[in-house]
Design a protein around this motif. Sequence first.
Motif, short mmCIF file in Angstrom:
data_model
loop_
_atom_site.label_atom_id
_atom_site.label_comp_id
_atom_site.label_asym_id
_atom_site.label_seq_id
_atom_site.Cartn_x
_atom_site.Cartn_y
_atom_site.Cartn_z
N PHE A 227 0.83 -1.21 0.00
CA PHE A 227 0.00 0.00 0.00
C PHE A 227 0.87 1.26 0.00
O PHE A 227 0.52 2.26 -0.64
CB PHE A 227 -0.94 -0.01 1.21
N ILE A 228 1.98 1.24 0.72
CA ILE A 228 2.88 2.40 0.71
C ILE A 228 3.47 2.60 -0.69
O ILE A 228 3.56 3.73 -1.19
CB ILE A 228 4.00 2.22 1.76
N ASP A 229 3.85 1.50 -1.34
CA ASP A 229 4.37 1.59 -2.72
C ASP A 229 3.32 2.20 -3.65
O ASP A 229 3.63 3.05 -4.49
CB ASP A 229 4.78 0.21 -3.23
N SER A 230 2.06 1.77 -3.48
CA SER A 230 0.98 2.32 -4.31
C SER A 230 0.78 3.80 -4.04
O SER A 230 0.54 4.59 -4.96
CB SER A 230 -0.32 1.56 -4.04
N ALA A 231 0.87 4.20 -2.77
CA ALA A 231 0.73 5.62 -2.42
C ALA A 231 1.81 6.45 -3.09
O ALA A 231 1.55 7.56 -3.58
CB ALA A 231 0.78 5.78 -0.91
N ASN A 232 3.04 5.94 -3.13
CA ASN A 232 4.14 6.68 -3.77
C ASN A 232 3.93 6.80 -5.28
O ASN A 232 4.31 7.81 -5.88
CB ASN A 232 5.47 5.98 -3.47
N VAL A 233 3.31 5.77 -5.87
CA VAL A 233 3.04 5.82 -7.31
C VAL A 233 2.07 6.97 -7.64
O VAL A 233 2.26 7.70 -8.61
CB VAL A 233 2.47 4.48 -7.80
N TYR A 234 1.03 7.15 -6.81
CA TYR A 234 0.01 8.16 -7.07
C TYR A 234 0.31 9.50 -6.39
O TYR A 234 -0.52 10.41 -6.45
CB TYR A 234 -1.36 7.66 -6.59
N LYS A 235 1.47 9.63 -5.76
CA LYS A 235 1.78 10.84 -5.00
C LYS A 235 1.69 12.10 -5.84
O LYS A 235 1.14 13.11 -5.39
CB LYS A 235 3.18 10.70 -4.38
#
Length: 735
Positions: A125-133
């Motif tokens: 989920f953290i990786d996904s958050a960084n993708v959409y940051k």
Amino acid sequence: MIKGKHIIFFFLIVFYSGFSQVGNESSRVEIKGSVQGKENSIPISGVEVSTDRGEYTITDGLGEFRIKASIGDMLIFESPEIETVKHRITSDEDVDVLVEGYTVKRSNKKEKSISSRSISNHQRFIDSANVYKSTDLEKSIDFIAQSMSQLGKRGNKNEFASSLTALGEIYLFHSQYDLAITNFEDALEHRESSKTKLLLGKAYILNKEFEKAKSILTPLLDVKNMVPFQKVELYESLGDAHSASSNLNEALEFYQAGLKIAQKNQISPKIIDLNSKIADSYAKENRLVEAEGFYNNSLNLSKKVAPERVIQENEKIADFYNKENRYEDEIQLRKQSLSGLLQLPQQTVAEENKSSLSPDSITSQRINYKIANAYVAQDKLDEAIPYLQRSIVEADSEDDLVVQKDATRKLSEVYRYKGDFSKALETYQEYVAVVDSLYVRKEQEISRAARFNREIVSKQNRISTLEQDRQLSQSKYSLAVTEQQLFEETSKRQKWIIYSLIFGLILMALTTFLYYRNSKQQKLANNLLALKSLRTQMNPHFIFNALNSVNNYIAKSDERSANRFLSDFSVLMRSVLENSEEDFIPLSRELELLELYVKLEHSRFSDKFDYEINIDKKIDIEAFEIPPMLLQPYIENAIWHGLRYKEEKGFLKIEVNQINKELLEITIADNGIGRKKSAALKTDNQKKQKSKGMGNIKKRIQILNDMYKNKVDVAISDLEEDQTGTKVSLKLKKD
């Protein structure tokens, strides 16, 4: 949690034959790889992967990473869970890092599965958050909230801190500095981290809280295990804080210290940044020669990297020339910037124009506008007009109302300076129309910003609820500390009183428990002793009655009957004595003894009664237990006090029926003279003394029911309505 005393790194290299390993600083490649345990292939997430030139990333939930680097760069792997290791890049090979001795302790297999899954989902989920940051703030925050919800109440401070740090970076990217600061501070409460402190320092600087930035960043100067890139960022941030506070000498010292580290480790982007910031500091001190020298350094260095960086440095130096009224030099550099923008790929230009059109953004319409201003400053109005017109057209096509407004107004002023009042009026009217459009847009932007802020607050509140327990606990702790400082002596006395009361209550509860247990044990011992006493009383009573029967045979001189009776009686007595120490015996054994007893009595009084024993064949009599010698006194009473005095021959019937799976009913019925007539026939001496057997039976049933929760229930009634005959109903529960 992790044992990793010895680490072996295996670099698995994939070669493509026919290509030589030749590279230089300009050959940028993407390095892929993973970090995992050697023996168990468990992926290790959160490992910091960086290069000595400043590139940085971390491994994802699968332990994988991607990083841009140049041939010859040093690849550095760092994590609290493994030893720091460096690897020199020689080609675009994949780099797989296998850590020897890497294990994850779990209390059992179920916990291991749950924890591993939650950790993997958390990092995902953290990786996904960084993708959409950079593209979708709301979705990025949602992913952070989901990463926190994966942790539940496990109390893993490291992972919770990672989520808060990632959330702070998202807010920092979108200029929500207050929210970024709040989340970075919360992250530091869970886990101390140099990376988080650096980010918090940057947030303080952007939020113009320079003293707080200094206080959080200065202690990091003593940290010895920081990677070179972080060390450079630390000196740069401290320089920014001092520069913003007008402490230019201190700012220069920090910038120059950071520049030395960047040059030593060949961190090219930071070398350019620091040269430019040193030039800014010299310019603020009006040391123009030094400023121009460092500006030229940053410009020359930027030409070795991306073209976008060259344009940025060109514009910064052009601004410097503008302040020094060196308009020709400014115009020359800005024209170079225009030429550079035209050479950029259309996708890159589109992305630049899509970004926020702030006063510092670099666009062709803004550069044209600045060139025109430089010409106007030199009173070269004819040269300024084409650039203003181009700026207006480009701003209109890019929907940049701010530049369109400024350029239109400036063009109107230029026409007025030239005396062309009709064009000046026409252009001014266009300016008024643009201003009106800009006002409408500003109102829309304010409305969107308000709605956007409400959504952010809503999502932040959602995240805040995930740590509500921690905040409440922290508040209670802070309140307790304050009260302890104000009322220390009083609190101590209160604590002693409370502890004494608690100790007294515990002691009282323990005493009550021990008393209750001893009382219960004593009651049980008394019951057992009473049962044993009653059994010892019943056996002599039964023997006495049986010997009376033997004596009767001897009196009649019936030797054969006496011998036969004594033989059966000896078998009966042996069984009775064997069972005398037991509280319960199988029902089958009790029925065998009763049948033998009835047989003996029938042999004595064959002229007085016949008998019948019926047992339901469906009953599993082995599954039920009964106190020994419980039924015999009732049968004895039926024979001796009911059937014996009947004028005609009587009948004794014993039945065993099952009421349900857990309950049996044993019925002893005789058609004798009945209880009322039997009582009338008793002598005065017999009336004074109750039957020993019946008295013992009542006491035994009472004690057994007290010990075994109403296992036996006995009811005695008249068999007939005329009060003749007697019926005994005994109900027996299964264990």
